[in-house]
Design a protein around this motif. Sequence first.
Motif, PDB file in Angstrom:
ATOM      1  N   TYR A  23     -31.783  18.780  76.429  1.00 23.89           N
ATOM      2  CA  TYR A  23     -32.970  19.966  76.574  1.00 23.89           C
ATOM      3  C   TYR A  23     -34.044  20.264  76.133  1.00 23.89           C
ATOM      4  CZ  TYR A  23     -28.257  20.954  77.461  1.00 23.89           C
ATOM      5  OH  TYR A  23     -26.741  20.971  78.181  1.00 23.89           O
ATOM      6  N   GLU A  24     -34.626  19.926  75.636  1.00 29.84           N
ATOM      7  CA  GLU A  24     -35.692  19.948  75.005  1.00 29.84           C
ATOM      8  C   GLU A  24     -36.934  19.621  75.517  1.00 29.84           C
ATOM      9  OE1 GLU A  24     -38.541  18.073  71.815  1.00 29.84           O
ATOM     10  OE2 GLU A  24     -36.058  18.596  70.333  1.00 29.84           O
ATOM     11  N   LEU A  25     -36.717  18.861  76.912  1.00 32.88           N
ATOM     12  CA  LEU A  25     -37.565  18.643  78.054  1.00 32.88           C
ATOM     13  C   LEU A  25     -37.766  19.509  78.909  1.00 32.88           C
ATOM     14  CD1 LEU A  25     -36.179  14.876  78.787  1.00 32.88           C
ATOM     15  CD2 LEU A  25     -38.519  15.474  77.513  1.00 32.88           C
ATOM     16  N   GLU A  26     -36.727  20.394  78.992  1.00 30.65           N
ATOM     17  CA  GLU A  26     -36.834  21.939  79.877  1.00 30.65           C
ATOM     18  C   GLU A  26     -37.512  22.979  79.134  1.00 30.65           C
ATOM     19  OE1 GLU A  26     -32.492  21.878  81.290  1.00 30.65           O
ATOM     20  OE2 GLU A  26     -33.015  19.888  82.018  1.00 30.65           O
ATOM     21  N   GLY A  27     -37.604  23.202  77.629  1.00 33.55           N
ATOM     22  CA  GLY A  27     -37.646  23.685  76.762  1.00 33.55           C
ATOM     23  C   GLY A  27     -36.613  25.010  76.148  1.00 33.55           C
ATOM     24  N   ALA A  28     -35.488  24.426  76.044  1.00 35.47           N
ATOM     25  CA  ALA A  28     -34.576  25.093  76.094  1.00 35.47           C
ATOM     26  C   ALA A  28     -34.183  25.076  74.649  1.00 35.47           C
ATOM     27  CB  ALA A  28     -33.326  24.866  76.655  1.00 35.47           C
ATOM     28  N   THR A  29     -35.203  24.117  73.773  1.00 35.89           N
ATOM     29  CA  THR A  29     -34.826  24.052  72.164  1.00 35.89           C
ATOM     30  C   THR A  29     -36.148  23.939  71.485  1.00 35.89           C
ATOM     31  OG1 THR A  29     -34.366  22.034  72.273  1.00 35.89           O
ATOM     32  CG2 THR A  29     -32.700  23.012  72.477  1.00 35.89           C
ATOM     33  N   LYS A  30     -37.093  24.047  72.379  1.00 38.79           N
ATOM     34  CA  LYS A  30     -38.292  23.001  72.057  1.00 38.79           C
ATOM     35  C   LYS A  30     -39.222  23.785  71.190  1.00 38.79           C
ATOM     36  CE  LYS A  30     -42.827  22.344  74.218  1.00 38.79           C
ATOM     37  NZ  LYS A  30     -43.429  22.162  74.969  1.00 38.79           N
ATOM     38  N   TYR A  31     -38.995  25.163  70.773  1.00 40.71           N
ATOM     39  CA  TYR A  31     -39.531  26.013  69.821  1.00 40.71           C
ATOM     40  C   TYR A  31     -38.386  26.324  68.942  1.00 40.71           C
ATOM     41  CZ  TYR A  31     -43.423  26.164  73.822  1.00 40.71           C
ATOM     42  OH  TYR A  31     -43.808  25.737  74.127  1.00 40.71           O
ATOM     43  N   GLU A  32     -36.915  26.171  68.720  1.00 42.89           N
ATOM     44  CA  GLU A  32     -36.474  26.428  67.444  1.00 42.89           C
ATOM     45  C   GLU A  32     -36.349  25.802  66.000  1.00 42.89           C
ATOM     46  OE1 GLU A  32     -33.027  26.093  69.678  1.00 42.89           O
ATOM     47  OE2 GLU A  32     -32.885  27.587  70.386  1.00 42.89           O
ATOM     48  N   LYS A  33     -36.129  26.398  64.992  1.00 41.77           N
ATOM     49  CA  LYS A  33     -36.317  26.399  63.815  1.00 41.77           C
ATOM     50  C   LYS A  33     -35.008  26.694  62.951  1.00 41.77           C
ATOM     51  CE  LYS A  33     -40.445  24.365  64.798  1.00 41.77           C
ATOM     52  NZ  LYS A  33     -40.736  22.917  65.360  1.00 41.77           N
ATOM     53  N   ASP A  34     -34.282  25.650  62.252  1.00 42.03           N
ATOM     54  CA  ASP A  34     -33.320  26.093  61.353  1.00 42.03           C
ATOM     55  C   ASP A  34     -33.716  25.823  60.156  1.00 42.03           C
ATOM     56  OD1 ASP A  34     -31.341  26.612  63.373  1.00 42.03           O
ATOM     57  OD2 ASP A  34     -31.189  24.602  63.552  1.00 42.03           O
ATOM     58  N   THR A  35     -33.637  26.793  59.401  1.00 39.02           N
ATOM     59  CA  THR A  35     -34.510  26.515  57.839  1.00 39.02           C
ATOM     60  C   THR A  35     -33.190  26.237  56.803  1.00 39.02           C
ATOM     61  OG1 THR A  35     -36.305  27.010  58.583  1.00 39.02           O
ATOM     62  CG2 THR A  35     -35.828  26.987  56.159  1.00 39.02           C
ATOM     63  N   VAL A  36     -32.366  25.757  56.174  1.00 40.45           N
ATOM     64  CA  VAL A  36     -31.798  26.106  55.208  1.00 40.45           C
ATOM     65  C   VAL A  36     -32.285  25.967  54.098  1.00 40.45           C
ATOM     66  CG1 VAL A  36     -30.332  24.991  57.163  1.00 40.45           C
ATOM     67  CG2 VAL A  36     -30.743  23.644  55.247  1.00 40.45           C
ATOM     68  N   PHE A  37     -31.329  26.688  53.144  1.00 37.68           N
ATOM     69  CA  PHE A  37     -31.694  27.221  51.191  1.00 37.68           C
ATOM     70  C   PHE A  37     -30.500  27.274  50.752  1.00 37.68           C
ATOM     71  CE2 PHE A  37     -33.340  30.517  53.613  1.00 37.68           C
ATOM     72  CZ  PHE A  37     -33.176  31.873  52.087  1.00 37.68           C
ATOM     73  N   ILE A  38     -30.883  26.828  49.388  1.00 36.37           N
ATOM     74  CA  ILE A  38     -29.686  27.540  48.328  1.00 36.37           C
ATOM     75  C   ILE A  38     -30.211  28.830  47.795  1.00 36.37           C
ATOM     76  CG2 ILE A  38     -28.113  27.439  47.078  1.00 36.37           C
ATOM     77  CD1 ILE A  38     -27.491  24.583  48.361  1.00 36.37           C
ATOM     78  N   LYS A  39     -29.685  29.868  47.209  1.00 35.81           N
ATOM     79  CA  LYS A  39     -30.737  30.523  46.330  1.00 35.81           C
ATOM     80  C   LYS A  39     -29.231  31.066  45.815  1.00 35.81           C
ATOM     81  CE  LYS A  39     -34.428  33.198  45.120  1.00 35.81           C
ATOM     82  NZ  LYS A  39     -35.271  33.001  44.411  1.00 35.81           N
ATOM     83  N   ASN A  40     -29.067  31.492  44.654  1.00 35.49           N
ATOM     84  CA  ASN A  40     -28.845  32.461  43.767  1.00 35.49           C
ATOM     85  C   ASN A  40     -27.889  31.448  44.535  1.00 35.49           C
ATOM     86  OD1 ASN A  40     -30.254  34.015  42.647  1.00 35.49           O
ATOM     87  ND2 ASN A  40     -29.696  35.541  44.346  1.00 35.49           N
ATOM     88  N   GLY A  41     -26.739  30.215  43.995  1.00 30.81           N
ATOM     89  CA  GLY A  41     -25.760  30.026  44.654  1.00 30.81           C
ATOM     90  C   GLY A  41     -25.112  29.664  46.003  1.00 30.81           C
ATOM     91  N   ASN A  42     -25.695  30.271  46.867  1.00 27.43           N
ATOM     92  CA  ASN A  42     -25.944  30.987  48.289  1.00 27.43           C
ATOM     93  C   ASN A  42     -26.648  29.811  49.004  1.00 27.43           C
ATOM     94  OD1 ASN A  42     -23.596  32.774  48.133  1.00 27.43           O
ATOM     95  ND2 ASN A  42     -25.199  34.183  46.855  1.00 27.43           N
ATOM     96  N   LEU A  43     -25.807  30.095  50.546  1.00 25.40           N
ATOM     97  CA  LEU A  43     -25.718  28.506  51.053  1.00 25.40           C
ATOM     98  C   LEU A  43     -27.179  29.825  52.155  1.00 25.40           C
ATOM     99  CD1 LEU A  43     -26.922  26.455  53.201  1.00 25.40           C
ATOM    100  CD2 LEU A  43     -25.336  26.119  53.223  1.00 25.40           C
ATOM    101  N   PHE A  44     -27.745  29.442  52.830  1.00 29.39           N
ATOM    102  CA  PHE A  44     -28.839  30.583  54.237  1.00 29.39           C
ATOM    103  C   PHE A  44     -29.229  29.559  55.031  1.00 29.39           C
ATOM    104  CE2 PHE A  44     -29.038  33.435  50.088  1.00 29.39           C
ATOM    105  CZ  PHE A  44     -28.424  34.330  50.834  1.00 29.39           C
ATOM    106  N   GLU A  45     -28.979  30.109  56.653  1.00 30.78           N
ATOM    107  CA  GLU A  45     -29.461  29.875  57.659  1.00 30.78           C
ATOM    108  C   GLU A  45     -30.576  30.716  57.841  1.00 30.78           C
ATOM    109  OE1 GLU A  45     -27.789  27.233  61.673  1.00 30.78           O
ATOM    110  OE2 GLU A  45     -26.688  27.695  60.114  1.00 30.78           O
ATOM    111  N   VAL A  46     -31.584  29.753  58.355  1.00 31.01           N
ATOM    112  CA  VAL A  46     -32.150  30.870  59.307  1.00 31.01           C
ATOM    113  C   VAL A  46     -32.237  30.486  60.856  1.00 31.01           C
ATOM    114  CG1 VAL A  46     -34.339  32.197  58.900  1.00 31.01           C
ATOM    115  CG2 VAL A  46     -32.771  31.736  57.339  1.00 31.01           C
ATOM    116  N   ARG A  47     -32.713  30.676  61.583  1.00 23.34           N
ATOM    117  CA  ARG A  47     -33.262  30.353  62.763  1.00 23.34           C
ATOM    118  C   ARG A  47     -34.284  31.061  63.785  1.00 23.34           C
ATOM    119  NH1 ARG A  47     -27.601  27.947  65.669  1.00 23.34           N
ATOM    120  NH2 ARG A  47     -26.762  26.810  64.137  1.00 23.34           N
ATOM    121  N   THR A  48     -34.880  30.813  63.626  1.00 19.54           N
ATOM    122  CA  THR A  48     -36.051  30.838  64.375  1.00 19.54           C
ATOM    123  C   THR A  48     -36.417  30.424  65.913  1.00 19.54           C
ATOM    124  OG1 THR A  48     -37.895  29.933  63.695  1.00 19.54           O
ATOM    125  CG2 THR A  48     -37.045  31.525  62.292  1.00 19.54           C
TER     126      THR A  48
END
Length: 66
Positions: A23-48
């Motif tokens: 799909y990246e070739l079509e641009g569907a996922t080309k600009y998406e970033k998934d960022t994951v981290f743990i803060k204060n014992g909680n797992l966070f996922e940020v999608r941009t």
Amino acid sequence: PIVEKRILIDGSEAIVTHTQSDYELEGATKYEKDTVFIKNGNLFEVRTRFSEYSNHERVWDTLKFK
């Protein structure tokens, strides 16, 4: 997912990834970033999704925890 780099979000190590797919070739996922981290014992996922990399960084830089 492919790990792009490691960053700090409010002092916590985070992993930035993107998905490699046909799909990246079509641009569907080309600009998406998934960022994951743990803060204060909680797992966070940020999608941009931005065409400019600096916009992803702007979101990561604004995340603050009390």
